[in-house]
Scaffold this motif. Sequence first.
Motif, PDB file in Angstrom:
ATOM      1  N   SER A 122       0.661  -1.251   0.042  1.00  0.00           N
ATOM      2  CA  SER A 122      -0.034   0.033   0.035  1.00  0.00           C
ATOM      3  C   SER A 122       0.784   1.165  -0.008  1.00  0.00           C
ATOM      4  O   SER A 122       0.352   2.173  -0.660  1.00  0.00           O
TER       5      SER A 122
ATOM      6  N   ASP B 194      -6.215  -1.746  -4.805  1.00  0.00           N
ATOM      7  CA  ASP B 194      -5.396  -2.369  -3.728  1.00  0.00           C
ATOM      8  C   ASP B 194      -6.179  -3.362  -3.075  1.00  0.00           C
ATOM      9  O   ASP B 194      -7.234  -2.830  -2.298  1.00  0.00           O
ATOM     10  N   GLU B 195      -5.582  -4.625  -3.071  1.00  0.00           N
ATOM     11  CA  GLU B 195      -6.828  -5.733  -2.511  1.00  0.00           C
ATOM     12  C   GLU B 195      -8.241  -5.645  -2.819  1.00  0.00           C
ATOM     13  O   GLU B 195      -9.096  -5.603  -2.113  1.00  0.00           O
TER      14      GLU B 195
HETATM   15 MG    MG Z   1      -2.073  -2.986   2.285  1.00  0.00          MG
END
Ligand code: MG
Length: 243
Positions: A57, A177-178
Motif C-alpha cells: 500500500s 489495492d486488494e
Molecule cells: Mg496494504
Amino acid sequence: MIKKASKIQKQDEHTIIALDHVSKSYSTGAPALNDVSIKIKRGEFVFIVGDSGSGKSTLIKLLLKELNPTEGEVFVDGENVEKLKRRKVPKFRRRIGVVFQDFRLLKDRNVFDNVAFAQRIIQVPTREIKKNVPSVLSKVGLAAKYKAKPRQLSGGEQQRVAIARALVNNPKILLADEPTGNLDPNNSWEIMKLLEDINQDGTTVLVVTHNREIVNAMEKRVITMKKGVVISDEEKGGYIDED
Ligand code: MG
Ligand code: ADP
C-alpha cells in the motif's frame, strides 16, 4: 542542464511507471520500502503480492503522490512525482484510477451519482456526464442498476461501481489495492476478469492481492514484496509460497 541517461530512460515512451532505488520510512519502525526499483510498461497488467506489512500500500501511495519517497525517485507517466508542483497534483491524479478493498462508495448516493461524482469534481458538463456514466456502467455490467444505493448491491456489484468511478475519467493507469479482499471467490474472479478486460482496452493495471489461486491462474507478471523489498519479479509468475 544535461540529464543523466538513466533518467531519460525512465521516462521513455514505453515506461509508464518507474521506481528508482526508492525507500520510504515512516517516523517509526523499519523502512516500509527499502531500495525498491521497478519498471512497468504502458499497457502491462501486474500483480503485486506479499505478506501484510510488506509495503504494497505504501507503494500505491507513492504512485499517487499521497506520500513522497524518503530516498530515490518515482516516475509516473513521464512525471517525476516528487517534483510535481502542488497545483498540478489534482490533474496528475486524474491520470490514475484507484480502487480499494472497502469500495469507498458514498452510501447515501445511488450508483449513477457515485460514478458521476468523479466527473462533477472536475467540472465535466452535465450533458457529457449523462453519456459517460451509462457508458462506463455498461462496461462494468451495471447499466440496469444505476438507481440502486450501495446497500442494495452485493459486494461484487459495489466493487464494480468503484471500478466504474475509477474509470470514468479515462485514466491511463488503474491501481487496485486488494480489490477482492472483501469478496467471495466467484465475485473475486469476476472482478479480476473485469480488470483484465480493462487492461485489454489499453489501461495499465496494477493489482495488489492476496488471492493466490487467481494469481496462479492468470499468468501475469507478478512482483513479490517482503519486508519492503522486491524479492521476485516474474513474467507469467505465480504466488510464492513462503509458509
Ligand atoms: Mg496494504
Ligand atoms: P501492506 O500494504 O503490504 O500491508 P503497508 O505499505 O501498509 O503494507 O505497510 C508497510 C509497513 O509500513 C508496515 O510495517 C506498516 O506498519 C508501516 N506503515 C504503514 N503506514 C504507516 C504509517 N502511516 N505510519 C507508520 N507506519 C506505517
